[in-house]
Design a protein around this motif. Structure first.
Motif, PDB file in Angstrom:
ATOM      1  N   GLY A   1      -9.059  30.851  11.691  1.00 28.33           N
ATOM      2  CA  GLY A   1      -8.465  30.915  12.999  1.00 28.33           C
ATOM      3  C   GLY A   1      -7.316  29.784  12.969  1.00 28.33           C
ATOM      4  N   ASP A   2      -6.888  29.154  14.103  1.00 25.72           N
ATOM      5  CA  ASP A   2      -5.458  28.388  14.035  1.00 25.72           C
ATOM      6  C   ASP A   2      -5.427  27.345  13.508  1.00 25.72           C
ATOM      7  OD1 ASP A   2      -7.267  27.182  15.694  1.00 25.72           O
ATOM      8  OD2 ASP A   2      -6.121  27.247  17.527  1.00 25.72           O
ATOM      9  N   ILE A   3      -6.413  26.835  12.369  1.00 25.34           N
ATOM     10  CA  ILE A   3      -6.309  25.738  11.703  1.00 25.34           C
ATOM     11  C   ILE A   3      -5.373  25.891  10.522  1.00 25.34           C
ATOM     12  CG2 ILE A   3      -8.516  24.577  12.114  1.00 25.34           C
ATOM     13  CD1 ILE A   3      -9.441  25.437   9.385  1.00 25.34           C
ATOM     14  N   ALA A   4      -5.116  27.220  10.235  1.00 24.50           N
ATOM     15  CA  ALA A   4      -4.320  27.685   9.164  1.00 24.50           C
ATOM     16  C   ALA A   4      -2.756  27.714   9.532  1.00 24.50           C
ATOM     17  CB  ALA A   4      -4.605  29.135   8.623  1.00 24.50           C
ATOM     18  N   GLY A   5      -2.673  27.505  10.854  1.00 26.16           N
ATOM     19  CA  GLY A   5      -1.328  27.594  11.330  1.00 26.16           C
ATOM     20  C   GLY A   5      -0.768  26.165  11.826  1.00 26.16           C
ATOM     21  N   VAL A   6       0.737  26.294  12.026  1.00 24.74           N
ATOM     22  CA  VAL A   6       1.226  25.035  12.434  1.00 24.74           C
ATOM     23  C   VAL A   6       1.254  24.767  13.792  1.00 24.74           C
ATOM     24  CG1 VAL A   6       3.678  24.000  12.480  1.00 24.74           C
ATOM     25  CG2 VAL A   6       2.920  24.910  10.429  1.00 24.74           C
ATOM     26  N   ASP A   7       1.347  25.877  14.570  1.00 23.72           N
ATOM     27  CA  ASP A   7       1.121  25.532  16.023  1.00 23.72           C
ATOM     28  C   ASP A   7       0.385  24.637  16.605  1.00 23.72           C
ATOM     29  OD1 ASP A   7       3.729  26.675  16.783  1.00 23.72           O
ATOM     30  OD2 ASP A   7       2.885  28.825  17.747  1.00 23.72           O
ATOM     31  N   LYS A   8      -0.986  25.050  16.119  1.00 27.19           N
ATOM     32  CA  LYS A   8      -2.040  24.029  16.568  1.00 27.19           C
ATOM     33  C   LYS A   8      -1.933  22.543  16.369  1.00 27.19           C
ATOM     34  CE  LYS A   8      -6.656  22.686  14.895  1.00 27.19           C
ATOM     35  NZ  LYS A   8      -7.555  22.751  16.066  1.00 27.19           N
ATOM     36  N   TYR A   9      -1.142  22.171  15.498  1.00 27.10           N
ATOM     37  CA  TYR A   9      -1.000  20.741  15.257  1.00 27.10           C
ATOM     38  C   TYR A   9       0.053  20.344  16.163  1.00 27.10           C
ATOM     39  CZ  TYR A   9      -3.993  21.919  11.483  1.00 27.10           C
ATOM     40  OH  TYR A   9      -5.020  22.575  10.881  1.00 27.10           O
ATOM     41  N   ARG A  10       0.851  21.213  16.604  1.00 31.06           N
ATOM     42  CA  ARG A  10       1.924  20.698  17.264  1.00 31.06           C
ATOM     43  C   ARG A  10       1.615  20.598  18.619  1.00 31.06           C
ATOM     44  NH1 ARG A  10       6.858  24.013  17.341  1.00 31.06           N
ATOM     45  NH2 ARG A  10       5.448  25.277  18.163  1.00 31.06           N
ATOM     46  N   ASN A  11       0.699  21.590  19.062  1.00 33.96           N
ATOM     47  CA  ASN A  11       0.172  21.537  20.496  1.00 33.96           C
ATOM     48  C   ASN A  11      -0.858  20.575  20.718  1.00 33.96           C
ATOM     49  OD1 ASN A  11       1.641  24.007  21.089  1.00 33.96           O
ATOM     50  ND2 ASN A  11      -0.062  25.277  20.663  1.00 33.96           N
ATOM     51  N   GLU A  12      -1.453  20.135  19.575  1.00 31.84           N
ATOM     52  CA  GLU A  12      -2.501  19.107  19.910  1.00 31.84           C
ATOM     53  C   GLU A  12      -1.915  17.621  19.675  1.00 31.84           C
ATOM     54  OE1 GLU A  12      -5.898  19.769  17.272  1.00 31.84           O
ATOM     55  OE2 GLU A  12      -6.575  21.421  18.362  1.00 31.84           O
ATOM     56  N   GLY A  13      -0.550  17.654  19.434  1.00 33.45           N
ATOM     57  CA  GLY A  13       0.147  16.399  19.176  1.00 33.45           C
ATOM     58  C   GLY A  13      -0.251  15.674  18.109  1.00 33.45           C
ATOM     59  N   TYR A  14      -0.051  16.326  17.025  1.00 36.15           N
ATOM     60  CA  TYR A  14       0.233  15.619  15.913  1.00 36.15           C
ATOM     61  C   TYR A  14       1.753  15.296  15.525  1.00 36.15           C
ATOM     62  CZ  TYR A  14      -4.401  16.503  14.121  1.00 36.15           C
ATOM     63  OH  TYR A  14      -6.068  16.627  13.936  1.00 36.15           O
ATOM     64  N   LEU A  15       1.770  14.219  14.901  1.00 35.59           N
ATOM     65  CA  LEU A  15       3.577  13.889  14.304  1.00 35.59           C
ATOM     66  C   LEU A  15       3.976  14.560  13.203  1.00 35.59           C
ATOM     67  CD1 LEU A  15       3.221  10.069  14.882  1.00 35.59           C
ATOM     68  CD2 LEU A  15       4.730  11.556  16.182  1.00 35.59           C
ATOM     69  N   PRO A  16       5.099  15.270  13.571  1.00 37.53           N
ATOM     70  CA  PRO A  16       5.453  16.092  12.405  1.00 37.53           C
ATOM     71  C   PRO A  16       5.528  15.485  11.068  1.00 37.53           C
ATOM     72  CG  PRO A  16       7.410  15.724  13.808  1.00 37.53           C
ATOM     73  CD  PRO A  16       6.056  15.347  14.609  1.00 37.53           C
ATOM     74  N   GLU A  17       5.939  14.073  11.098  1.00 34.19           N
ATOM     75  CA  GLU A  17       6.075  13.296   9.826  1.00 34.19           C
ATOM     76  C   GLU A  17       4.793  13.299   9.105  1.00 34.19           C
ATOM     77  OE1 GLU A  17       6.906  12.247  12.885  1.00 34.19           O
ATOM     78  OE2 GLU A  17       8.837  11.621  12.902  1.00 34.19           O
ATOM     79  N   ALA A  18       3.432  13.219   9.946  1.00 31.40           N
ATOM     80  CA  ALA A  18       2.422  13.050   9.407  1.00 31.40           C
ATOM     81  C   ALA A  18       2.020  14.302   8.820  1.00 31.40           C
ATOM     82  CB  ALA A  18       1.319  12.601  10.439  1.00 31.40           C
ATOM     83  N   LEU A  19       2.237  15.468   9.347  1.00 28.24           N
ATOM     84  CA  LEU A  19       1.896  16.816   8.738  1.00 28.24           C
ATOM     85  C   LEU A  19       2.587  17.049   7.632  1.00 28.24           C
ATOM     86  CD1 LEU A  19       0.240  19.350   9.080  1.00 28.24           C
ATOM     87  CD2 LEU A  19       1.932  20.430  10.611  1.00 28.24           C
ATOM     88  N   VAL A  20       3.880  16.758   7.733  1.00 25.93           N
ATOM     89  CA  VAL A  20       4.738  17.061   6.442  1.00 25.93           C
ATOM     90  C   VAL A  20       4.210  15.962   5.052  1.00 25.93           C
ATOM     91  CG1 VAL A  20       7.021  16.067   5.521  1.00 25.93           C
ATOM     92  CG2 VAL A  20       7.014  17.450   7.509  1.00 25.93           C
ATOM     93  N   ASN A  21       3.903  14.892   5.402  1.00 26.45           N
ATOM     94  CA  ASN A  21       3.463  14.019   4.592  1.00 26.45           C
ATOM     95  C   ASN A  21       2.097  14.252   3.908  1.00 26.45           C
ATOM     96  OD1 ASN A  21       3.462  10.251   4.289  1.00 26.45           O
ATOM     97  ND2 ASN A  21       2.723  11.624   2.863  1.00 26.45           N
TER      98      ASN A  21
END
Ligand code: GLU
Length: 470
Positions: A248-268
């Motif tokens: 499901g959506d854990i494989a995609g990027v949108d979920k993390y943006r929608n839930e309020g993760y910081l992009p720098e954290a996901l990149v790191n």
């Protein structure tokens, strides 16, 4: 050094695509090279503009910046034909007239004989008479690359070391162009990577066989291939390849943006899934680029680990100032903090900051300041066992002159109560916390009591005292 990311807009933006983009970007950045973006949208039926938008939106959010314009493969049809024509004229490619029925029959036979399945190159050496007969018959055709004699296709993979795949394991001469003129993925990629002057191609290791086919195409065209590196794929802890279909959506990027993760954290986090610079764990893209060394990319499968991502996100959230944090939280906040004064708001938000894995966790940490929640069944025994603590606390907090404004003093009073009752830790704090906040964990108790205020605290305490079962 010129690198690229070449996503197909046939689905949502996968974490693996982002990670591939990041490694390619790091490679280019670390040498002052250029990182490009090519959209592989030749599959007209599966490619969707909404996916293209999602990919671009995701890259922009994550700070993945490419050099120049995004190139669309669908607009490059005219570039491919001259190369196809040349291969045909040099007999390095040929028209294959086999019908789908004939190919089905061929595969059936192969299965029955327990032979390796694949196209048997039957149209490779057709006589002019046979070709003429098929043409008169009006048969449709595809163009296949002539792989020639069986041979090993070898390359030195930056990540995996020396690689060798024999042409006999490529499923027969590969189709490079369909009868309607559309070239196939492997052919388009070669022409594009060549014309875009790519020096390095880093992509997922699911492309290993494609790489062998592509090297054969480079060889046939007489042009030099780029340097290849194949990245390990991302698996979940149950060893399944991370995919939208399965996970499901854990494989995609949108979920993390929608839930309020910081992009720098996901990149790191994504960089670190298969790379370690041996020094720091927490670093920005620019910093990682300074000494990025592709030799340090791991060959072993990467493992998707939400706890690790949350850890990174907490690290990055901890660096935000209060004002920055409030700004990030604003779109998620369901409750109106205005019932607290500025200082109280800051004290509250700072007290729960460390409990947030992501910005959207904010409301679940605020509920009991705004709503009465039922106490979970499994926690009620702490109320029963701590009935005397609650009674004593009630006496203390209901005194007319008790000062609710000083959180530290309230905490001291609770500690003093503990000494008097000879209770500490869970025995002292859990009944109190559960009674006033319906949960066993949370920010400083003195602060919680101070923020809830006299009326609410006494109401919740007395309700719990009335419900005690002996
Ligand atoms: N379009 C391919 C994919 O999305 C790219 C493979 C490559 O980088 O060559 O998997």
């Amino acid at each position: 050094m010129r690198t690229r990311i070449a996503p197909s807009p046939t689905g949502s933006l996968h974490l693996g695509t982002v990670r591939t983009a990041l490694y390619n970007q790091l490679l280019a950045m670390s040498t002052g090279g250029e990182f490009c973006f090519r959209l592989e949208d030749t599959d007209r039926t599966r490619s969707k503009e909404e996916h293209t938008d999602e990919i671009i939106r995701g890259f922009e959010w994550l700070g993945i910046k490419w050099h120049g314009e995004m190139l669309r493969q669908s607009e490059r049809d005219s570039h491919y034909q001259e190369h196809i024509d040349r291969l045909l004229s040099e007999n390095k490619a040929y028209k294959c007239y086999a019908t789908p029925e004939e190919l089905d029959e061929m595969r059936k036979q192969q299965r029955a004989n327990k032979e390796q399945e694949g196209y048997d190159n039957r149209s490779r050496d057709l006589s002019p008479a046979a070709v003429a007969a098929y043409e008169t018959e009006g048969r449709s055709w595809v163009i296949r690359l002539n792989l020639g004699q069986d041979r090993d296709i070898q390359w030195d993979d930056v990540v995996r070391g020396p690689m060798s795949i024999n042409t006999r394991d490529l499923g027969g001469d590969p189709i490079i162009q369909k009868g309607n003129g559309q070239v196939l993925y492997n052919f388009a990629v070669v022409v594009d990577d060549y014309e875009m002057q790519m020096s390095h191609v880093f992509r997922g290791e699911d492309h290993l066989t494609n790489t062998a086919k592509q090297i054969a195409i480079y060889q046939a065209l007489g042009i030099s291939a780029p340097i290849f590196g194949h990245l390990p794929l991302i698996f979940t802890k149950d060893r399944a390849k991370l995919s939208k279909r399965k996970h499901g959506d854990i494989a995609g990027v949108d979920k993390y943006r929608n839930e309020g993760y910081l992009p720098e954290a996901l990149v790191n986090y994504l960089i670190a899934t298969s790379y370690s610079n041996g020094v720091d764990e927490v670093y920005a893209l620019d910093h990682a680029a300074k000494d990025f060394n592709p030799d340090r990319i791991s060959k072993s499968p990467a493992v998707y680990d939400i706890d690790k991502l949350n850890w990174y996100n907490r690290e990055y959230m901890a660096k935000l100032s209060y004002a920055e944090l409030m700004q990030e939280l604003q779109p998620y906040l369901k409750y109106d903090l205005a019932k607290f004064d500025e200082a109280q708001q800051e004290a509250l938000i700072e007290a729960i900051r460390g409990n947030l894995n992501k910005f959207s966790d904010i409301n679940q940490n605020l509920v009991y300041f705004f709503e009465d929640e039922p106490i979970e069944e499994k926690l009620t025994k702490f109320i029963d066992e701590g009935a005397n603590v609650l009674q004593e606390l009630y006496k203390l907090l209901s005194a007319d002159d008790f000062d609710y404004s000083d959180a530290a003093a309230i905490k001291d009073a609770i500690n003093a109560l503990g000494e008097k009752l000879e209770l500490k830790g869970k025995k002292l704090f859990w009944p109190i916390r559960i009674a006033i906040s319906s949960r066993s964990h949370g920010p400083d108790l003195g602060l919680v009591i101070s923020l809830l205020g006299r009326e609410k605290v006494l109401e919740r305490l007395s309700q719990c005292m009335n419900s005690v079962r002996s």
